[in-house]
Design a protein around this motif. Sequence first.
Motif, PDB file in Angstrom:
ATOM      1  N   ASP A 134     -53.866-114.575  -1.082  1.00 15.94           N
ATOM      2  CA  ASP A 134     -55.292-114.827  -1.288  1.00 15.94           C
ATOM      3  C   ASP A 134     -55.501-116.283  -1.721  1.00 15.94           C
ATOM      4  O   ASP A 134     -54.554-117.026  -1.934  1.00 15.94           O
ATOM      5  N   ASP A 135     -56.782-116.686  -1.834  1.00 17.56           N
ATOM      6  CA  ASP A 135     -57.098-118.063  -2.207  1.00 17.56           C
ATOM      7  C   ASP A 135     -56.553-118.446  -3.581  1.00 17.56           C
ATOM      8  O   ASP A 135     -56.119-119.572  -3.792  1.00 17.56           O
ATOM      9  N   ASP A 136     -56.578-117.518  -4.521  1.00 20.50           N
ATOM     10  CA  ASP A 136     -56.087-117.826  -5.864  1.00 20.50           C
ATOM     11  C   ASP A 136     -54.595-118.172  -5.864  1.00 20.50           C
ATOM     12  O   ASP A 136     -54.169-119.081  -6.559  1.00 20.50           O
ATOM     13  N   HIS A 143     -61.562-123.456  -7.709  1.00 21.83           N
ATOM     14  CA  HIS A 143     -60.444-124.284  -7.240  1.00 21.83           C
ATOM     15  C   HIS A 143     -60.767-125.779  -7.266  1.00 21.83           C
ATOM     16  O   HIS A 143     -60.305-126.540  -6.432  1.00 21.83           O
ATOM     17  N   SER A 179     -60.899-120.865   4.031  1.00 22.08           N
ATOM     18  CA  SER A 179     -60.132-120.274   2.951  1.00 22.08           C
ATOM     19  C   SER A 179     -58.817-121.045   2.780  1.00 22.08           C
ATOM     20  O   SER A 179     -58.263-121.574   3.740  1.00 22.08           O
ATOM     21  N   LEU A 180     -58.295-121.079   1.572  1.00 17.57           N
ATOM     22  CA  LEU A 180     -57.019-121.754   1.323  1.00 17.57           C
ATOM     23  C   LEU A 180     -55.856-121.046   1.992  1.00 17.57           C
ATOM     24  O   LEU A 180     -54.772-121.602   2.134  1.00 17.57           O
ATOM     25  N   THR A 181     -56.062-119.803   2.407  1.00 22.99           N
ATOM     26  CA  THR A 181     -54.979-119.065   3.080  1.00 22.99           C
ATOM     27  C   THR A 181     -54.921-119.356   4.567  1.00 22.99           C
ATOM     28  O   THR A 181     -54.021-118.881   5.242  1.00 22.99           O
TER      29      THR A 181
END
Length: 74
Positions: free
Chosen positions: A17-19, A46, A71-73
């Motif tokens: 996930d993004d976290d 973030h 998304s960061l993913t």
Amino acid sequence: MTEIPASLIAFQRRFPDDDAGARWLIAFRCPACGHGRGRQLKTRPHSFECACCHRQASVAAGTLLHRTRLSLTI
């Protein structure tokens, strides 16, 4: 930072996930002045504010995801 995963499957397992992606990118270095300390912004996920020059930056700054809404993913 540690080694980047070699395959898409390894990447997805490491960053589900993004976290998880943000925690890996969190080695904050201000893109403006290079200072290595900042505080996380509660109003922008973030994102950080430099302790020296007070510039705000995302953990994605300077990466392929810079200035995107992805998304960061990805």
